[in-house]
Scaffold this motif. Structure first.
Motif, mmCIF file in Angstrom:
data_model
loop_
_atom_site.group_PDB
_atom_site.id
_atom_site.type_symbol
_atom_site.label_atom_id
_atom_site.label_comp_id
_atom_site.label_asym_id
_atom_site.label_seq_id
_atom_site.Cartn_x
_atom_site.Cartn_y
_atom_site.Cartn_z
ATOM 1 N N ALA A 163 -8.826 11.402 -44.374
ATOM 2 C CA ALA A 163 -7.647 10.628 -44.773
ATOM 3 C C ALA A 163 -7.614 10.452 -46.279
ATOM 4 C CB ALA A 163 -7.646 9.265 -44.090
ATOM 5 N N LEU A 164 -6.411 10.512 -46.826
ATOM 6 C CA LEU A 164 -6.184 10.218 -48.238
ATOM 7 C C LEU A 164 -5.234 9.039 -48.323
ATOM 8 C CD1 LEU A 164 -6.538 11.120 -51.246
ATOM 9 C CD2 LEU A 164 -4.402 12.419 -50.951
ATOM 10 N N VAL A 165 -5.640 8.005 -49.046
ATOM 11 C CA VAL A 165 -4.768 6.867 -49.326
ATOM 12 C C VAL A 165 -4.364 6.960 -50.783
ATOM 13 C CG1 VAL A 165 -4.545 4.356 -49.424
ATOM 14 C CG2 VAL A 165 -5.862 5.414 -47.574
ATOM 15 N N ILE A 166 -3.069 7.101 -51.028
ATOM 16 C CA ILE A 166 -2.561 7.211 -52.395
ATOM 17 C C ILE A 166 -2.069 5.833 -52.818
ATOM 18 C CG2 ILE A 166 -1.000 8.442 -53.941
ATOM 19 C CD1 ILE A 166 -0.696 10.561 -51.738
ATOM 20 N N GLY A 167 -2.664 5.284 -53.864
ATOM 21 C CA GLY A 167 -2.322 3.952 -54.344
ATOM 22 C C GLY A 167 -3.452 2.984 -54.066
ATOM 23 N N ALA A 168 -4.123 2.519 -55.118
ATOM 24 C CA ALA A 168 -5.283 1.638 -54.965
ATOM 25 C C ALA A 168 -4.952 0.199 -55.335
ATOM 26 C CB ALA A 168 -6.448 2.152 -55.804
ATOM 27 N N LEU A 189 -6.779 7.849 -53.913
ATOM 28 C CA LEU A 189 -6.213 8.526 -55.085
ATOM 29 C C LEU A 189 -5.341 7.545 -55.851
ATOM 30 C CD1 LEU A 189 -5.264 11.039 -56.782
ATOM 31 C CD2 LEU A 189 -3.550 11.423 -55.007
ATOM 32 N N ASP A 190 -5.523 7.498 -57.164
ATOM 33 C CA ASP A 190 -4.690 6.637 -58.002
ATOM 34 C C ASP A 190 -4.695 7.225 -59.408
ATOM 35 O OD1 ASP A 190 -3.618 3.501 -57.533
ATOM 36 O OD2 ASP A 190 -3.936 4.020 -59.631
ATOM 37 N N LEU A 196 -9.693 2.644 -59.474
ATOM 38 C CA LEU A 196 -10.555 3.560 -58.740
ATOM 39 C C LEU A 196 -12.026 3.194 -58.902
ATOM 40 C CD1 LEU A 196 -8.771 6.961 -59.404
ATOM 41 C CD2 LEU A 196 -8.864 5.701 -57.255
ATOM 42 N N ALA A 197 -12.402 2.723 -60.082
ATOM 43 C CA ALA A 197 -13.784 2.291 -60.289
ATOM 44 C C ALA A 197 -14.110 1.120 -59.367
ATOM 45 C CB ALA A 197 -13.996 1.897 -61.749
ATOM 46 N N PHE A 198 -13.154 0.218 -59.195
ATOM 47 C CA PHE A 198 -13.350 -0.905 -58.264
ATOM 48 C C PHE A 198 -13.504 -0.381 -56.839
ATOM 49 C CE2 PHE A 198 -11.610 -3.893 -55.192
ATOM 50 C CZ PHE A 198 -12.334 -5.049 -55.461
ATOM 51 N N ASP A 209 -9.365 10.813 -59.142
ATOM 52 C CA ASP A 209 -8.725 10.200 -60.304
ATOM 53 C C ASP A 209 -7.572 11.078 -60.769
ATOM 54 O OD1 ASP A 209 -7.958 9.025 -62.692
ATOM 55 O OD2 ASP A 209 -10.001 8.507 -63.274
ATOM 56 N N GLY A 210 -6.340 10.641 -60.475
ATOM 57 C CA GLY A 210 -5.162 11.416 -60.822
ATOM 58 C C GLY A 210 -4.890 11.506 -62.297
#
Length: 338
Positions: A163-168, A189-190, A196-198, A209-210
């Motif tokens: 699964a890919l979740v876009i938006g952190a 992905l963000d 993303l570090a969090f 990391d987009g």
């Protein structure tokens, strides 16, 4: 009672408002304890919400205590509750099919009608769920997490699916947490390295990391060119949603968690050759609220890490205005009212 009013875009004040009267049959009066601040609240403050009449009392992520009940209500006075803020008509086609989350005439507290950034609120008893051992602080987080839990249930993905979740942001993080609880192999992905570090360091997620390369190339490299079994888009960004179609594997599913105002355009040949499933996910159902509450109770949700900021009702006008543009380190802010 004290209430925080958004009089107009950019104008947030603490005022005295008449307290609600006695609850009618089927309703209850609730003393508000905690209110989470949602992205919707920031949009209302900034004047970016397309379907909102000012002035408005915001607030739809709510916990409280029942202090008075109307005729026919089984809840006891003193009962700690989670508030489901989606008020449905009970009669339309969606409600008749057990989907009050997408009621034709839905009214959301804090959006279509006044919400809970105040000391007292009247709520239909059917929208009050006993907290069942949750602290009132934790109970206020159930609604925003239920959005992601509902999206995961809508995906119908098998354990082990990639699964890919876009938006952190908060919704995406909740989505990712409940995808992991469901046994999915989750990557976030963000475009924000800080978020993303969090997600990686505090929550233990794999990340893409987009901001470090073209996103389609990053996804292809991470999946050996196959794509993901299920992709959740929780960005609220039109370009992101349209790009997400390309990240889905053959036979996979794209779940649109966020909503955008624009038309979404995609390649029909690409969609068909993959026999892709496209799913919309809106709000949440009682089953999602119950699943989230149980997951918090059993320690599967790291709420102490997600709730990064706290304030009081009196300080909300200044703090919310500041947090609307000072996002560094902010995941979820909660107003302590009770």
């Amino acid at each position: 009672m004290k209430a925080v009013i958004c009089r107009s875009p950019g104008e947030l004040v603490l005022e005295d408002r008449p307290a609600p009267g006695a609850p009618p049959a089927g309703w209850a009066l609730v003393a508000v304890s905690h209110v989470g601040i949602c992205g919707t609240d920031y949009h209302i403050f900034e004047g970016k919400h397309p379907f909102l009449a000012y002035p408005r009392i915001m607030g739809h992520e709510v916990s409280g205590t029942v202090i008075e009940t109307g005729e026919g209500v089984d809840l006891a006075v003193g009962e700690p509750v989670v508030i489901n803020p989606y008020l449905s008509c009970g009669k339309c086609i969606a409600c008749r099919h057990g989907k009050p989350n997408c009621c034709v005439k839905i009214e959301v507290l804090g959006v279509h009608r006044d919400g809970a950034m105040c000391e007292r609120i009247l709520v239909p008893a059917q929208n009050l769920y006993p907290a069942n051992g949750l602290s009132l602080a934790d109970a206020a987080a159930v609604e925003f997490l239920a959005i992601g839990a509902h999206a995961v249930r809508r995906a119908r993905a098998d354990p082990g699916a990639r699964a890919l979740v876009i938006g952190a942001g908060p919704i995406g993080l909740g989505n990712a947490i409940f995808a992991r609880i469901a046994g999915l192999d989750v990557t976030l992905l963000d475009m924000s390295s800080e978020r993303l570090a969090f997600a990686e360091n505090e929550l233990g997620f794999s990340i893409l990391d987009g901001s470090h390369g073209a996103v389609p190339d990053l996804v292809r490299e991470a999946t050996s060119g196959e794509g993901l079994d299920v992709v959740f888009d929780a960005t609220g960004n039109t370009r992101s949603v349209q790009s997400a179609f390309a990240h889905v594997a053959h036979g996979g599913t794209l779940v649109l968690v966020s909503v955008v105002k624009d038309d979404i355009v995609f390649s029909d040949p690409e969609f068909h050759k993959r026999e892709m499933t496209l799913v919309g996910s809106r709000n949440a159902l009682r089953a999602d609220f119950d699943h989230v509450a149980a997951s918090i109770r059993n320690g599967a949700v790291p709420l102490t890490k997600l709730v990064t900021h706290r304030t009081t009702l009196a300080d909300t006008p200044s703090d919310l205005a500041r947090w609307a543009h000072e996002k560094s380190g902010l995941i979820k802010a909660v107003i302590e009212i009770g």
